[in-house]
Design an enzyme around this catalytic site. Sequence first.
Site, PDB file in Angstrom:
ATOM      1  N   SER A 152       0.827  -1.206   0.000  1.00 48.84           N
ATOM      2  CA  SER A 152       0.000   0.000   0.000  1.00 48.84           C
ATOM      3  C   SER A 152       0.863   1.259   0.000  1.00 48.84           C
ATOM      4  CB  SER A 152      -0.893   0.025   1.247  1.00 48.84           C
ATOM      5  OG  SER A 152      -1.975  -0.845   1.127  1.00 48.84           O
TER       6      SER A 152
ATOM      7  N   ALA B 244       1.338   8.536  -1.234  1.00 49.95           N
ATOM      8  CA  ALA B 244       0.547   9.602  -1.842  1.00 49.95           C
ATOM      9  C   ALA B 244       1.458  10.756  -2.239  1.00 49.95           C
ATOM     10  CB  ALA B 244      -0.528  10.075  -0.866  1.00 49.95           C
TER      11      ALA B 244
ATOM     12  N   GLN C 122       0.757   6.597  -6.331  1.00 50.07           N
ATOM     13  CA  GLN C 122      -0.552   7.147  -6.020  1.00 50.07           C
ATOM     14  C   GLN C 122      -0.454   8.668  -6.071  1.00 50.07           C
ATOM     15  OE1 GLN C 122      -2.150   7.469  -1.887  1.00 50.07           O
ATOM     16  NE2 GLN C 122      -3.633   5.922  -2.562  1.00 50.07           N
TER      17      GLN C 122
ATOM     18  N   TYR D  35      -9.097  12.996   1.218  1.00 44.81           N
ATOM     19  CA  TYR D  35      -8.349  13.850   0.301  1.00 44.81           C
ATOM     20  C   TYR D  35      -9.315  14.668  -0.556  1.00 44.81           C
ATOM     21  CZ  TYR D  35      -3.575  12.133   1.139  1.00 44.81           C
ATOM     22  OH  TYR D  35      -2.346  11.858   1.679  1.00 44.81           O
TER      23      TYR D  35
ATOM     24  N   GLY E 151      -0.017  -3.131   4.334  1.00 48.82           N
ATOM     25  CA  GLY E 151       0.597  -1.858   4.696  1.00 48.82           C
ATOM     26  C   GLY E 151       1.509  -1.975   5.890  1.00 48.82           C
TER      27      GLY E 151
END
Length: 391
Positions: free
Chosen positions: A30, A65, A107, A194, A335
């Site tokens: 992840s 991210a 991502q 987000y 993760g």
Amino acid sequence: MNNNTSTPTSNLFSPLRLRDLELPNRIVISPMCTYSADEGIASDWHFAHLAKFALGGAGTIFVEATAVDPDGGLSCGDLGLWSDSHVAPLKRITDFIKACNSVPAIQLGHAGRKASSQRPWIGNGALTEKDAEYGDKPWQTVSAGTVPVNESWPAPQQLTLERMEAMRTSWRLAVDRAIDAGFEIVEVHMAHGYLLHQFLSTVTNNRVDGYGGSLKSRMRYPLEIAKIVRDTWPQDRPVFVRISAVDEGWSIEDSIALACELKSIGIDVVDCSTGGLGRSPQALRVSRGYGFQVPFAEKIKKEADVLTMAVGLILDPELANDIVALGRSDLVAVGRGVLEDPNWPLRARRVLNPEASAFAGWPKQYGSWLEQRERVLEKIRADDQASTTLS
């Protein structure tokens, strides 16, 4: 570097073809924020952090991210892809991941009203001028509407149509840079509170124009961004979208409708998480247990007829294998389990395929030594057993 040539018998280690890309197994690392970049640029920390997972046998490895705009990170330490200077450090990482026969993925997102946050080990609240003394200067946040994270956070500015158009360009350019950086999969972050998630939820989207109100209108901008990413990304490579399947102002039925729309524009995998919109643990009541988010991935997979990825306390190899074997989800994301044990995928292979070589799939630089040690240990155990029998 990883020896993935053996034929596994478990479903978790079966390959998956997405467009022209073949994932060597169903285990995905992840995207996990580490809040350790400087001006959005990846460092030796990020290389070492992600290289461990490549050596550990995961099929696909997501970079955390990554902000498409300078004001889009959760913190001052988030990775970015808003300029060409960000590309080369990421290319170093993707080159190594590929050399290990794993698939590099990224991502992309914008934190919206959750931006300008403290790093978790400092406090995880909104940045203040006091934080600026230590190098983390707060900035004005933006969102779909004007609802703050909570009463202790400053209100975000509602995105104007002009800024929304500028962001479309930011996403397109970030995707181009992700291609240059060597990534094989790109994921749109539409979850965890987000910016794009803020458009979806009735709690955060209080707009009165064509991007607020009905479910169709609230989905409009996130779908526009997803289509830009799909149209910009090479057609022979897959695009994922991460969603929060349920959250405040957002239901599983909404997620199914969204997944159907995502499929229609060519999104290949819907990555199913939950929550993240609020800052309070009481904001979303989803009972936590092993694999607690798998039912959401399963429902979306069946009702939207789309490939999904499951995530959430999937710690046991047998559970991960059953998720794939029973068709509950097509991919399994791990993760924090790999933060504790970067070799989790290799150990899972050993558990699920006991008839294979004990160190099948391990990097040869490790496997050859470990196999020698195993032979020595087998002799020691045999000698101990014989000694016990004689006594």
